[in-house]
Design a protein around this motif. Structure first.
Motif, mmCIF file in Angstrom:
data_model
loop_
_atom_site.group_PDB
_atom_site.id
_atom_site.type_symbol
_atom_site.label_atom_id
_atom_site.label_comp_id
_atom_site.label_asym_id
_atom_site.label_seq_id
_atom_site.Cartn_x
_atom_site.Cartn_y
_atom_site.Cartn_z
ATOM 1 N N SER A 62 0.853 -1.186 0.000
ATOM 2 C CA SER A 62 0.000 0.000 0.000
ATOM 3 C C SER A 62 0.893 1.242 0.000
ATOM 4 C CB SER A 62 -0.897 0.005 1.233
ATOM 5 O OG SER A 62 -1.707 -1.142 1.283
ATOM 6 N N THR A 63 0.292 2.396 -0.229
ATOM 7 C CA THR A 63 1.002 3.671 -0.143
ATOM 8 C C THR A 63 0.199 4.620 0.739
ATOM 9 O OG1 THR A 63 -0.076 4.534 -2.143
ATOM 10 C CG2 THR A 63 2.054 3.407 -2.422
ATOM 11 N N GLY A 64 0.829 5.699 1.145
ATOM 12 C CA GLY A 64 0.160 6.674 1.991
ATOM 13 C C GLY A 64 0.705 6.649 3.411
ATOM 14 N N ARG A 65 0.218 7.567 4.223
ATOM 15 C CA ARG A 65 0.728 7.706 5.593
ATOM 16 C C ARG A 65 -0.405 8.032 6.565
ATOM 17 N NH1 ARG A 65 4.535 9.957 2.253
ATOM 18 N NH2 ARG A 65 6.696 9.230 2.534
ATOM 19 N N TYR A 66 -0.198 7.606 7.796
ATOM 20 C CA TYR A 66 -1.056 8.006 8.888
ATOM 21 C C TYR A 66 -0.210 8.785 9.894
ATOM 22 C CZ TYR A 66 -4.636 4.625 7.413
ATOM 23 O OH TYR A 66 -5.597 3.936 6.703
ATOM 24 N N SER A 67 -0.764 9.910 10.361
ATOM 25 C CA SER A 67 -0.142 10.659 11.449
ATOM 26 C C SER A 67 -0.848 10.251 12.729
ATOM 27 C CB SER A 67 -0.270 12.164 11.213
ATOM 28 O OG SER A 67 0.284 12.881 12.297
ATOM 29 N N VAL A 68 -0.074 9.758 13.691
ATOM 30 C CA VAL A 68 -0.651 9.192 14.909
ATOM 31 C C VAL A 68 -0.143 9.959 16.124
ATOM 32 C CG1 VAL A 68 -0.976 7.104 16.271
ATOM 33 C CG2 VAL A 68 -0.645 6.932 13.790
ATOM 34 N N ARG A 69 -1.063 10.461 16.908
ATOM 35 C CA ARG A 69 -0.727 11.180 18.135
ATOM 36 C C ARG A 69 -1.120 10.323 19.335
ATOM 37 N NH1 ARG A 69 -2.957 15.573 21.471
ATOM 38 N NH2 ARG A 69 -1.249 16.950 22.121
ATOM 39 N N ILE A 70 -0.154 10.065 20.216
ATOM 40 C CA ILE A 70 -0.374 9.196 21.368
ATOM 41 C C ILE A 70 -0.181 10.001 22.643
ATOM 42 C CG2 ILE A 70 0.304 7.055 22.511
ATOM 43 C CD1 ILE A 70 1.694 6.316 19.809
ATOM 44 N N GLN A 71 -1.118 9.903 23.548
ATOM 45 C CA GLN A 71 -1.017 10.556 24.852
ATOM 46 C C GLN A 71 -1.251 9.501 25.935
ATOM 47 O OE1 GLN A 71 -4.076 13.650 23.637
ATOM 48 N NE2 GLN A 71 -2.802 14.852 25.028
ATOM 49 N N THR A 72 -0.381 9.472 26.928
ATOM 50 C CA THR A 72 -0.550 8.543 28.036
ATOM 51 C C THR A 72 -0.686 9.314 29.339
ATOM 52 O OG1 THR A 72 1.826 8.338 28.472
ATOM 53 C CG2 THR A 72 0.868 6.834 26.853
ATOM 54 N N GLY A 73 -1.350 8.709 30.314
ATOM 55 C CA GLY A 73 -1.491 9.327 31.626
ATOM 56 C C GLY A 73 -2.805 10.064 31.771
ATOM 57 N N THR A 74 -2.987 10.690 32.927
ATOM 58 C CA THR A 74 -4.214 11.416 33.242
ATOM 59 C C THR A 74 -4.475 12.545 32.252
ATOM 60 O OG1 THR A 74 -3.873 10.931 35.572
ATOM 61 C CG2 THR A 74 -5.422 12.675 35.048
#
Length: 321
Positions: free
Chosen positions: A299-311
């Protein structure tokens, strides 16, 4: 309700959740847990190499050893001494008091069982057997030193008998260290990752290591945007978002091009899609994968992923809603 409680804790006066701020989960000797904000900037620890001052922001977890108050220490010392009394009633009272003190008396009793007059040794040995049979194994085998895990492991004694903290339900509190079994520091952390489908969307074993670790029951939120072309040979006809395409992808479990995750190398994969909010099922590294095309092509293309952990992750997500 749980998310609302966490958000309320984050908004308490004097508690600011930022990159270096710790949410502390305290586990007590009775097995209960309580989350609070630790108000110390550092802890002083006495080791066999001298006294160390450890910044709280560097600490990941603390396994708390046996801590007795001066009053408890006096009670143990007096009762152990009473085991050797020449008066039978005093010996009986001493045995009864030590049994009530439970695991707090075990180190002194084990020492008494190795030296002294025969009856004192016999009573001490019997009390060790009785107490260890009544308390959980981790309390029966509790070490006297604390183990502090930061960039390195430090073994010693935390010098403060109480920890100052702020609880959602009780406000400012002094936590007696002798009632604590372990402390885990749960920090907020945010990271943005770009996943290339040509690399992280070709095989089911090409998981991307995010470099972020999550603790068991730690809240975290994942947001994903972008577009993936599952059949780039005919551009624009099989486009998908992180939610996935209408066709099941390679492996037959998730939709093609869907964003999925797992905790730990051998963790069970779960669907993320455009947004996921939950808690980690176990402690481990967080891995991401774009489900490959079912047609065995890249496949081609991209995903931008934002990860937040904690309260802060829960608080931030609630604000967005």
């Amino acid at each position: 309700m749980r998310a609302a409680a966490l958000l309320a804790l984050a908004l308490l006066p004097g508690v600011t959740w930022a990159q270096k701020t710790a949410l502390v989960e305290v586990r007590f000797t009775d097995g209960s847990t309580l989350r609070m904000a630790l108000l110390h900037e550092h802890l002083e620890v006495q080791t066999k190499y001298g006294k160390l001052t450890i910044p709280v922001e560097d600490i990941r977890k603390i396994e708390v050893g046996l801590h007795l108050t001066p009053e408890e220490q006096q009670s143990v010392t007096s009762a152990v001494k009473g085991l050797g009394s020449t008066v039978y009633k005093e010996r009986e009272n001493a045995s009864r008091n030590l049994l009530q003190l439970g695991h707090l008396a075990l180190p002194a009793l084990r020492e008494a069982a190795q030296a002294g007059d025969p009856e004192c040794m016999e009573r001490a040995s019997g009390l060790v057997r009785d107490i260890t049979a009544q308390v959980p194994d981790e309390l029966a085998n509790l070490r006297e030193d604390d183990v502090i895990t930061a960039d390195m492991q430090v073994i010693g004694r935390i010098l403060s008998p109480n920890l100052k903290a702020r609880s959602l339900h009780f406000g400012p509190v002094d936590v007696k260290l002798g009632l604590v079994r372990s402390i885990r520091i749960r920090r907020d952390c945010t990271s943005t990752i770009v996943l290339d489908a040509a690399k992280i969307g070709t095989n089911l074993d090409r998981w991307h290591d995010t470099g972020m670790s999550v603790d068991a029951r730690q809240p975290f939120v994942i947001h994903a945007t972008g577009q993936v072309d599952l059949w780039p040979q005919q551009p624009g006809q099989y486009l998908a978002t992180p939610k996935g395409f209408q066709t099941i992808g390679k492996g037959g479990q998730f939709q093609a091009a869907a964003l999925i995750a797992k905790v730990g190398e051998h963790g069970k994969p779960f669907n993320v899609g455009e947004q996921y909010q939950g808690t980690a099922p176990e402690e481990g590294r967080l891995y991401l994968l774009i489900v490959p095309s079912p047609w065995n092509n890249a496949s081609t293309g991209r995903y931008s992923v934002r990860i937040q952990t904690g309260t802060g992750a829960i608080a931030s997500n609630l604000k967005q809603k």
